[in-house]
Scaffold this motif. Structure first.
Motif, PDB file in Angstrom:
ATOM      1  N   UNK A 241     -13.692   3.432  -2.726  1.00 12.03           N
ATOM      2  CA  UNK A 241     -12.674   2.498  -1.819  1.00 12.03           C
ATOM      3  C   UNK A 241     -11.246   2.816  -2.165  1.00 12.03           C
ATOM      4  N   UNK A 242     -10.989   3.162  -4.279  1.00 11.52           N
ATOM      5  CA  UNK A 242      -9.944   4.095  -3.986  1.00 11.52           C
ATOM      6  C   UNK A 242      -9.663   5.389  -3.787  1.00 11.52           C
ATOM      7  N   UNK A 243     -10.765   6.155  -3.710  1.00  9.67           N
ATOM      8  CA  UNK A 243     -10.947   7.744  -2.841  1.00  9.67           C
ATOM      9  C   UNK A 243     -10.307   7.269  -1.449  1.00  9.67           C
ATOM     10  N   UNK A 244     -11.387   6.354  -1.129  1.00  5.69           N
ATOM     11  CA  UNK A 244     -10.562   6.275   0.713  1.00  5.69           C
ATOM     12  C   UNK A 244      -9.865   5.629   1.117  1.00  5.69           C
ATOM     13  N   UNK A 282      -4.081  -8.404  -1.226  1.00  5.72           N
ATOM     14  CA  UNK A 282      -2.567  -7.933  -1.235  1.00  5.72           C
ATOM     15  C   UNK A 282      -1.956  -7.328  -1.331  1.00  5.72           C
ATOM     16  N   UNK A 283      -2.706  -5.900  -2.111  1.00  4.82           N
ATOM     17  CA  UNK A 283      -2.266  -4.734  -2.788  1.00  4.82           C
ATOM     18  C   UNK A 283      -3.045  -3.911  -2.683  1.00  4.82           C
ATOM     19  N   UNK A 284      -2.953  -2.417  -2.733  1.00  5.13           N
ATOM     20  CA  UNK A 284      -3.594  -1.038  -2.693  1.00  5.13           C
ATOM     21  C   UNK A 284      -4.148  -0.957  -3.712  1.00  5.13           C
ATOM     22  N   UNK A 314     -21.945   7.129   1.059  1.00  3.75           N
ATOM     23  CA  UNK A 314     -21.033   6.487  -0.008  1.00  3.75           C
ATOM     24  C   UNK A 314     -21.289   4.517   0.093  1.00  3.75           C
ATOM     25  N   UNK A 315     -21.361   4.196  -1.450  1.00  5.79           N
ATOM     26  CA  UNK A 315     -21.289   2.659  -1.360  1.00  5.79           C
ATOM     27  C   UNK A 315     -19.963   2.273  -1.158  1.00  5.79           C
ATOM     28  N   UNK A 316     -19.896   1.692  -0.225  1.00  2.00           N
ATOM     29  CA  UNK A 316     -18.799   1.207  -0.294  1.00  2.00           C
ATOM     30  C   UNK A 316     -18.170  -0.838   0.004  1.00  2.00           C
TER      31      UNK A 316
END
Length: 343
Positions: A241-244, A282-284, A314-316
Motif C-alpha cells: 500500500x505504501x508503494x502504491x 486521514x493522512x497518506x 499483490x496483497x493489499x
C-alpha cells in the motif's frame, strides 16, 4: 666441704624448669585462646551486603555483632595473613555462623553475589505503559518516565519526537536494585540498537525505509497482527500500500493519535475522520512516529514480508475475522465480500 648425695638439682635448674613449665602453659593458653576466637561463632545464616566504600574493619565488626565470627580482629588478621584483606567486593555474601574464621575469610575473598531485579517489557507496550511495570518491580516509575521522555538517548529518533517511543526493546532485563533510571533506559535503548545491524539496515533501505521508518512500520505490524505468523502478511500488505500510494488505514494508528486504547475507538463519534499526525485514515503514508515498541518478530517481518497472494497477485487488504483467521485480498471488492461473509 663434701656435697651430700641425693640433695637434688641445683636451685638454678629448678627455676629453669619452672620457667619452662610456665612458658608451655602460656603457649597452650594462647593456642587455645586463638583457636577459640577462630572457631565457629554459632550464629545463624546471614547475608552480608557490602556497599561501595565499606571497609574490612567495618564489615568484620558487623559480622561479629551478627554472630558470624567471634572476633572482628581475628577475621582481619586471617585475611591479612591470606593476602585477601583487599579483595572485598561490592555485592552480597551468604554466610553462616557454623563457618570458622578461615571459612568466612575464604567466602569474603570469593565472588560476591550481585542482587538483580528481573523486569519484563512485553512486545507492543507504549512508552506510557512502561513506568508502571518498573514501579511494580520496586523502581521509581516517575523517574523512569522522565528518562523515557528524553529522545536524545537514541540516535534514531526524529527532532519532532517527544519521547523514545519505538526505540525501547521489549525483553526481560536484569537490573541492579539501585540502578539509575537513566542507565535503565540506556540499556533498553542499547538493546534495541542491536537489532539495527548493517545487513538489516541495508534490507530496510532496499525497501525505501530509513531505520525510523522501519521501526514505525514494525510498530504497526506489532499492533495489528494477532500472532507472529501473521506479521509477515500484515507487513506485506502495508508495504504494498505504501508503494502504491494507498492509505494504510490502520486502526491502531488512530487510537494512538487520539490517546486511546484500541477497544475505545468509536466510529460514530468521528474517531476515524478526526485528523491527527498519526491517523493513517486521514493522512497518506506512515504515521508521524512509532505507535508502540515493537519486538524482534515484528521488526523482522517488515524485512521478510509476504507481499503476494497464493495466485501471485499483490496483497493489499487484510481482515481479522471472528473465527480467528486472517483473510487477505487484492481488490477492495474482494475485501468487502470477506467482510460481509466473515463479520
Amino acid at each position: 666441704m663434701t656435697r651430700l648425695r641425693g640433695s637434688g638439682p641445683p636451685l638454678w635448674a629448678k627455676v629453669l624448669l619452672i620457667l619452662l613449665a610456665l612458658l608451655l602453659l602460656a603457649a597452650l593458653g594462647a593456642f587455645l585462646y586463638v583457636r577459640n576466637l577462630t572457631a565457629p561463632a554459632g550464629g545463624g545464616p546471614y547475608t552480608l551486603e557490602v556497599k561501595p566504600g565499606d571497609t574490612l574493619g567495618a564489615v568484620a565488626r558487623e559480622l561479629q555483632e551478627k554472630g558470624i565470627v567471634k572476633s572482628a580482629d581475628a577475621l582481619r588478621f586471617v585475611m591479612r595473613q591470606n593476602g585477601t584483606a583487599g579483595s572485598l567486593k561490592e555485592g552480597m555474601y551468604d554466610l553462616d555462623g557454623s563457618l570458622s574464621v578461615q571459612g568466612v575469610a575464604e567466602k569474603l575473598a570469593g565472588p560476591a553475589r550481585i542482587p538483580v531485579v528481573n523486569v519484563t517489557i512485553p512486545e507492543g507496550r507504549r512508552i506510557q505503559d512502561i513506568p508502571a511495570i518498573f514501579k511494580k518491580a520496586g523502581f521509581d516509575g516517575a523517574a523512569i518516565l522522565a528518562a523515557l521522555k528524553d529522545p536524545s538517548l537514541s540516535q534514531y529518533t526524529a527532532s519532532t519526537q517527544k519521547n523514545l517511543e519505538g526505540f525501547v526493546f521489549p525483553a526481560t532485563y536484569e537490573f541492579r536494585p539501585k540502578e539509575t533510571p537513566r542507565r535503565i533506559v540506556e540499556k533498553m535503548v542499547a538493546r534495541m540498537n542491536e537489532e539495527f545491524t548493517p545487513e538489516r539496515v541495508a534490507k530496510a533501505k532496499a525497501l525505501d525505509l530509513s531505520v525510523r521508518d522501519w521501526v514505525i512500520l514494525a510498530s504497526m505490524v506489532q499492533a495489528e497482527a494477532a500472532n507472529d505468523l501473521e506479521m509477515p502478511i500484515v507487513a506485506g500488505v502495508f508495504l504494498n500500500r505504501l508503494r502504491d500510494g494507498i492509505a494504510l488505514g490502520s486502526d491502531p494508528t488512530v487510537a494512538y493519535g487520539l490517546g486511546k486504547d484500541l477497544p475505545e475507538l468509536d466510529r460514530s463519534a468521528g474517531d476515524f475522520t478526526t485528523d491527527t499526525p498519526y491517523s493513517t485514515y486521514t493522512r497518506m503514508g506512515l504515521p508521524a512516529g512509532p505507535i508502540n515498541n515493537p519486538g524482534q518478530a515484528a521488526l523482522q517481518s517488515v524485512l521478510n514480508a509476504n507481499r503476494k497472494l497464493a495466485d501471485g497477485r499483490d496483497a493489499l487488504y487484510f481482515l481479522h475475522a471472528p473465527d480467528g483467521k486472517i483473510y487477505v485480498n487484492h481488490t477492495y471488492a474482494e475485501h468487502l465480500r470477506d467482510n460481509a461473509q466473515h463479520r
